[in-house]
Every structure is written in C-alpha cells, then in structure tokens.
Design a protein around this motif. Structure first.
Motif, PDB file in Angstrom:
ATOM      1  N   GLU A  93      36.158  23.909  46.735  1.00  0.00           N
ATOM      2  CA  GLU A  93      36.464  24.316  45.364  1.00  0.00           C
ATOM      3  C   GLU A  93      37.109  23.160  44.601  1.00  0.00           C
ATOM      4  O   GLU A  93      38.072  22.557  45.060  1.00  0.00           O
ATOM      5  N   LEU A  94      36.579  22.882  43.412  1.00  0.00           N
ATOM      6  CA  LEU A  94      37.068  21.792  42.572  1.00  0.00           C
ATOM      7  C   LEU A  94      37.842  22.268  41.359  1.00  0.00           C
ATOM      8  O   LEU A  94      38.763  21.579  40.911  1.00  0.00           O
ATOM      9  N   ALA A  95      37.465  23.415  40.810  1.00  0.00           N
ATOM     10  CA  ALA A  95      38.106  23.883  39.577  1.00  0.00           C
ATOM     11  C   ALA A  95      37.734  25.332  39.313  1.00  0.00           C
ATOM     12  O   ALA A  95      36.741  25.851  39.856  1.00  0.00           O
ATOM     13  N   ARG A  96      38.531  25.977  38.431  1.00  0.00           N
ATOM     14  CA  ARG A  96      38.265  27.350  37.997  1.00  0.00           C
ATOM     15  C   ARG A  96      38.428  27.449  36.486  1.00  0.00           C
ATOM     16  O   ARG A  96      39.251  26.747  35.894  1.00  0.00           O
ATOM     17  N   TRP A  97      37.646  28.372  35.895  1.00  0.00           N
ATOM     18  CA  TRP A  97      37.802  28.708  34.483  1.00  0.00           C
ATOM     19  C   TRP A  97      37.769  30.226  34.365  1.00  0.00           C
ATOM     20  O   TRP A  97      36.835  30.875  34.817  1.00  0.00           O
ATOM     21  N   SER A  98      38.800  30.786  33.729  1.00  0.00           N
ATOM     22  CA  SER A  98      38.928  32.240  33.618  1.00  0.00           C
ATOM     23  C   SER A  98      38.748  32.696  32.183  1.00  0.00           C
ATOM     24  O   SER A  98      39.093  31.980  31.234  1.00  0.00           O
ATOM     25  N   ARG A  99      38.221  33.923  32.061  1.00  0.00           N
ATOM     26  CA  ARG A  99      38.064  34.534  30.742  1.00  0.00           C
ATOM     27  C   ARG A  99      38.368  36.013  30.839  1.00  0.00           C
ATOM     28  O   ARG A  99      37.828  36.711  31.708  1.00  0.00           O
TER      29      ARG A  99
END
Length: 619
Positions: A93-99
């Motif tokens: 895992e490199l990154a996350r984006w939440s909405r």
C-alpha cells in the motif's frame, strides 16, 4: 510519439521527501484519481487501484497493471456511499484517498480559511479589510504532504510611491483540511504591499520540516504571540504633509526565520542592506529617475537557491532601478548567518546597476551544480560575484529555462521598460539573452516600453519555446507570436494571455492561465480556446491576474491551481480531470521548478519553469 517511461532530471534536490500525493475528484466519466511519480521510482513501476465501499474488503479496479500513466478513472464508484481508494504497487500500500457518502460534487478541493476581522489603522481614521492573496506550499511538519502558507492582503495596501498608512500584513499556515497551524502578524513597521513582503518557505536546516523566512520589524508578532523587537515602536512617517507620509524609513529592519510547525520565531538578524542613503537607489533602470523619500529604497524581491548545490538558502534583493543588493543567508537550525552580499554599487560591478526586475528567477545557469540568481537583466553567481550583465536594464516580466533545445545551456527572456530619460538608449523592449555570458541573442522594439511577456512551449511545430508580449497589438513590427530561438514571427495573432502558463491537458505543451480560466493555444487557427472556467473565485494582484499559487502540488506531473473564493472564506484547489497519456516524475523533483514555486509570490508574480522542456522529455 510520447515516451511512457519515467524521466529523470539534471537538477534533483534533497530539500523535501514527498508522499504519493494521491488525490481524487468526481467527473462526468467517473471518479478521477491521480498520484505522484517519485524520483526513486523505477521506470517500469506498476500500480494497482483498489476501492473499499462502506468499509468492505477492498476490490481491485484495474484489469491490467497501470504502467503508462499515474492516474486512473473509477467508472463504477457509487458516490452516494463512503469510499476509500487504495493505491498499491507490488502488493504494498502506497496511499489512500477517502470520500464521505454523498459529499458535494465539484471539480475542486476546498480548504476553509479563518478570515481575519477588519481592523482600524493609526488614529482610527481608516478601516481596512483582509482578503486572501499570494500563497506557497511546503511540508511544514515533515509528513510528506504539502501545507499552504498564505498572505492576507489588506484593502489599503500601498505601492512604494503611494503615500499613507497601510494595515498589518498577516501570514497564515494551513493544513490541506483547513486546520490553522499558526498566524504571524508582521506589524505596522512592515508596510503592506506586493513589493515589500516576500515570504520564503523551505527546509533550510535539513530537519525535514520547512521554515518561513521573511523581512520583519519592531512589533512583529510570531505564531506563538511573542513580539519581536520593541512592541511600542512606530517608525512610520506621521506627517501628512510629508512626501513620505506613512512610509517606514526609520528604525531597525530584520530578517527572521520562523518554525514551520508553530510559527515561533527561531532566529533574527539585521536586514542587509540598510535603506540608507535614501537617495542611493536611482539609476539607469526604469525611467532613470531617483528620489529621497523611500520609494526606490523600499522595492524588494527575494528567493531561495542552493548555492552549495544541496542546501536551501534564502536571499533578499533590495533595489530595482539603480543600485541592486543581493544578500544571501544560511540557517542551521539555531543561527541565521550572512553567506555573502552582492552590491552593484561596488566599482567592480558597475555594469550591473539598473538591471533589476520586479521579479527574480533561480537556476544552475552555468552548469556547475550550484544555483545562480537572476534579478532581471543580470545574473549573480553562486558565490556572490557577478556572473553576467546584459545591459538590457529594468523590466517587469522574466522567464528562464532551457527554451532552445539545440542551443547549449539556458536562455532568459524578458520585457523591458523604456520610459522617460531611458528612451534615448534605444534598448530592446523584448529580448533573449545568455545568462552565463550576458550576450543578447536577439532583441526587438528598441526604445519601446513593454510591460508583460511570456515564454513557453505552446506550438509543437517549432522546437522549444515560443514567446509573445503585450506590445501594442499584432500589427506592430514587434507584435505577434515569435520563435524563442531567433525572435522571428510565427503569426500576427498572440495568445489571449500574457500572464501565467500551466501544464493542464494530456499533451506536454503549456496552456494559458489567466484570471480564473485555463485556455489552450490552437496553432491551427491562431486562436485561444477556454478549457476550464472556474466560478465563484477571484484572481489576485489587479492586472497581473494570478492565482494564489499554481504548482504541481499533488497528483501526477501536471499542475494545480489555488484561487480564493470571492468572500475570502476558503481556498479552492483545481486540478485537471483529463486522463493522462504519459507519466513523469513530479515537477517538484526538479530543483529549478521547486525553487520557482518558492519565489512565485515575489513582487510581480511570474509562472514557474522547470530546467528542461517537457515536450523534449516526453517525445
């Protein structure tokens, strides 16, 4: 044909270590995601995108590994539900984006601001108001993500020739979610106006967190509430009949470094040079005039350079039209120390006077691994000695880069003032010169005063960049769109803007950024067409019409734009939603480009340029 491999740069830096900068916005095609390529990435790195809906097990979205770009469109996302997108490579895992569920859909990110209340100036005679103005980005807390440092403009700001009091300049730092980290009040002994306050934000001491460096005075209040110098001192000229009424011509001047996490003042030193003698700043630049009431002495620019090839050092410039002094500093985490001072009034640098601009640019112009400072029509070497002077004199717009691919080294393009006493010299109103030798490569419009001009690669039919100016219309002998290599005219028409440029669509050529719109130059019809028009936001600085900042803030190598809303209560970050066709390391990895973002807020804002031509890298 576009190369799909990862490109490397000739001017890398170790100023900051960024994360992936994963970001997403809703579009008509689906939810658009974009992320950074980093300098350490291998050219064949593969990415996968997963989505977790309402906390469910993440599901892989791409059928094939993503190897050609660093973006992805999720066409199946249900935006009425809470979603988390996860970026992975080789299972890591490199990154996350939440909405959040049913979050409002718009093509920008919002950053709420804590707008300062209106204030009253000296004597209670003038109420002034605040509006968001120039900004920059830097990693203030070392988490790999950029924060925003914002200057608040006052409604009664003053240019150096103007009389009267100006309100206090405020500088804020915000996390991307709108969390206010600190606020600095520069106080009434720093006169508010674009030529006065240049705020330089970078990691100077190598601790992984950026610091703020700027000019301060008695009564400056740091981010913790501590006061610098004499809190009760007021050095403004109080006599309303005085030609210098409201100007700050007395008292101490400081350079101060502030902690990026807290806004606490870490170190101060006496500003170099002093303003005296007040009549010692005139000369052959601009209209060739002079004064003794603090107009020419109070004109500043500034920037950041790696004079040793690796360490970020702030520098400050005083004087545009005649005498020009460049003072470089270092900060080791404890002490702010003078590195060197260049003074064009020294006899050996006589030919460097009158060559200062309303802006600066920085680059390794001579290829020795160390940065030089171009203040307009002359260049100061990394060791504080004069490198070259072109004799072109003062001007407003300034662009530097590798604009001509088949010519070794870089070129500098600018427009120049010819007015009053200086018209007789007949120097070009627009010209390109070699920053190492000072040789004028070509020049046009002798004796003409040209106020704005741009150099950028907007036409693929010609190698390298093109250039154009706001020079009295297309029918003049020096109007039209021109080749950067020799100044020859391509067509009579010019792009719709002579302000900023930006990388926005999927091709490697520059687009136009002016006011609150992004436009594209159509070389088949010699006309500009709007690609994106932002609503509900405003541009800064009058006719300059620049955003708060434009830079490769996150996402892939293309750039983002930050504008403020009309009521000044939030910033809006716009990013392209045009799917990419290639990928490249973030522009912020290129030292020249990264330092350009640091000086973008200086005086007459100018757009950033990397040390290379993007179209040549991606060909």
């Amino acid at each position: 044909m576009l190369l799909l491999g990862l490109m490397t740069f000739a001017q890398p830096h170790n100023i900051e270590k960024l994360n992936r900068g994963l970001v997403g916005i809703p579009t008509d095609q689906g939810f658009y995601l974009s992320w950074r390529m980093l300098p350490e990435d291998k050219s064949d790195i593969k990415f996968d995108v997963y989505r977790s809906e309402e906390g469910s097990k993440p599901v892989k979205l791409n059928k094939k590994a993503i190897v050609k770009t660093s973006d992805f469109v999720d066409e199946s996302a249900d935006l009425s539900k809470a979603n988390v997108w996860i970026l992975r490579s080789a299972g890591k895992e490199l990154a996350r984006w939440s909405r959040e569920a049913s979050q409002q859909e718009h093509n920008y990110l919002t950053i709420p601001l804590q707008k300062p209340a209106s204030r009253v100036t000296y004597g209670g005679t003038d109420t002034y108001h605040y509006s968001p103005n120039d900004a920059t980005v830097a990693d203030l807390d070392g988490d790999g993500e950029y924060e925003i440092v914002l200057k608040w403009e006052v409604s009664n700001r003053k240019l150096p020739p103007q009389r009267g009091y100006a309100g206090n300049t405020l500088i804020d730092a915000y996390k991307m979610d709108g969390t206010l980290m600190w606020r600095i009040d520069l106080g009434h002994n720093i006169r508010s106006g674009p030529p006065t306050t240049q705020f330089l934000v970078m990691d100077y001491d190598g601790d992984g967190c950026a610091e703020l460096c700027c000019k301060t005075g008695d009564g400056t209040i740091d981010g913790t509430g501590a006061v610098l110098g004499d809190a009760n001192a007021d050095h403004r000229i109080p006599d309303r009949d005085d030609a210098a009424f409201g100007r700050v011509l007395l008292g101490p001047e400081y350079v101060t470094v502030f902690d990026g996490k807290t806004g606490r003042a870490l170190a101060s030193a006496e500003y170099i040079p002093t303003r005296y003698p007040l009549d010692g700043w005139g000369g052959i630049g601009g209209n060739g005039g002079n004064d003794n009431n603090g107009s020419r002495s109070e004109r500043y620019t500034a920037g950041i350079a790696c004079f040793d090839g690796k360490t970020a050092s702030p520098f400050f410039v005083r004087g545009w039209y005649g005498r020009t002094v460049v003072a470089a500093w270092t900060f080791d985490g404890k002490a702010l120390k003078s590195l060197w001072t260049f003074d064009s009034s020294d006899p050996q640098w006589e030919g460097y006077s009158g060559m200062g601009n309303h802006s600066v640019t920085v680059g390794d112009f001579d290829g020795d691994g160390f940065d030089e400072v171009c203040v307009g029509a002359m260049v100061v070497d990394h060791d504080g000695k004069g490198l070259s002077t072109s004799g072109l004199r003062h001007g407003d717009a300034l662009h530097a880069g590798d604009f001509v691919p088949d010519r070794p080294g870089m070129e500098i393009f600018g427009v120049h003032e010819n007015e009053g006493y200086t018209v007789q010299f007949g120097t070009p109103g627009m010209a390109a010169y070699d920053p190492v030798t000072g040789e004028v490569l070509w020049g046009l419009a002798p004796g003409v005063d040209i106020g704005r001009g741009v150099a950028a690669d907007i036409d693929p039919r010609y190698e390298g960049a093109e250039c154009w100016t706001a020079a009295y219309g297309p029918k003049t002998p020096w109007g039209g769109l021109r080749r950067m290599d020799n100044g020859e005219k391509i067509c009579d028409a010019v792009p719709s803007s002579t302000n900023f440029v930006i990388y926005w669509d999927a091709d490697p050529y520059s687009e136009l950024l002016d006011r609150t719109a992004v436009s594209k130059w159509d070389w088949t019809t010699d006309s500009s067409k709007v690609l994106m028009q932002a609503e509900g936001v405003v541009a800064n600085n009058g006719s300059k019409s620049n955003p708060c900042v434009s830079a490769d803030i996150f996402g892939d190598w293309r750039e983002e734009i930050i504008w403020a809303t009309q009521d000044g209560t939030e910033l809006r970050v716009y990013m392209t939603d045009i799917p990419a066709v290639s990928r490249m390391t973030t522009l912020m990895a290129d030292r020249m480009y990264r330092l350009a973002i640091a000086w973008q807020n200086v005086a007459y804002n100018q757009p950033p340029h990397p040390s290379f031509i993007v179209a040549e890298k991606l060909r």
